[in-house]
Motif scaffolding. Structure first.
Motif: not given
Length: 120
Positions: A35-38, A42-46
């Motif tokens: 899903e976007h943003p694919f 770091g913290r954004a992934a978590i």
């Protein structure tokens, strides 16, 4: 880490609560999700994954475990997850590294859903 513990660790990432998920994902992780943003790091992934509803059940097949060096484990597998009548299938990879004795963190995860025609 023994294979049965690896798969229990991975299953807990699919079914555990957000706090459990945050505890097991390294701050320097990289993820590729369908899903976007694919591509997330770091913290954004978590936070992107921690804030999604958890699956109530997951089954793994086509499981592979590689240990390229001490303290580093890479796995690949097919996941079939379900919750509230919703089903999800993906081919996945996860890489975990040991920080200290019995303390492991995910540093890489990727999910690729099969083409719709290939889902059985």
């Amino acid at each position: 880490m023994e294979d049965n513990r690896i798969w229990a660790f991975e299953e807990s990432l699919w079914t555990g609560d957000a706090d459990h998920y945050r505890e097991l994902i390294d701050d320097e992780c990289v993820m590729v999700l369908p899903e976007h943003p694919f591509v997330l790091t770091g913290r954004a992934a978590i936070e992107a994954v921690a804030n999604t509803p958890r699956w109530s059940q997951v089954a793994f097949s086509e499981q592979q475990v590689m240990r390229p060096q001490e303290g580093l484990i890479a796995i690949a597998y097919k996941a079939e997850a379900a919750k509230d009548g919703e089903a999800y299938t993906a081919y996945c990879t996860t890489t975990i590294r040991r920080l200290e004795h019995e303390v492991w963190r995910v540093v890489q995860h990727q999910q690729t859903p099969p083409p719709v025609a290939a889902v059985v």
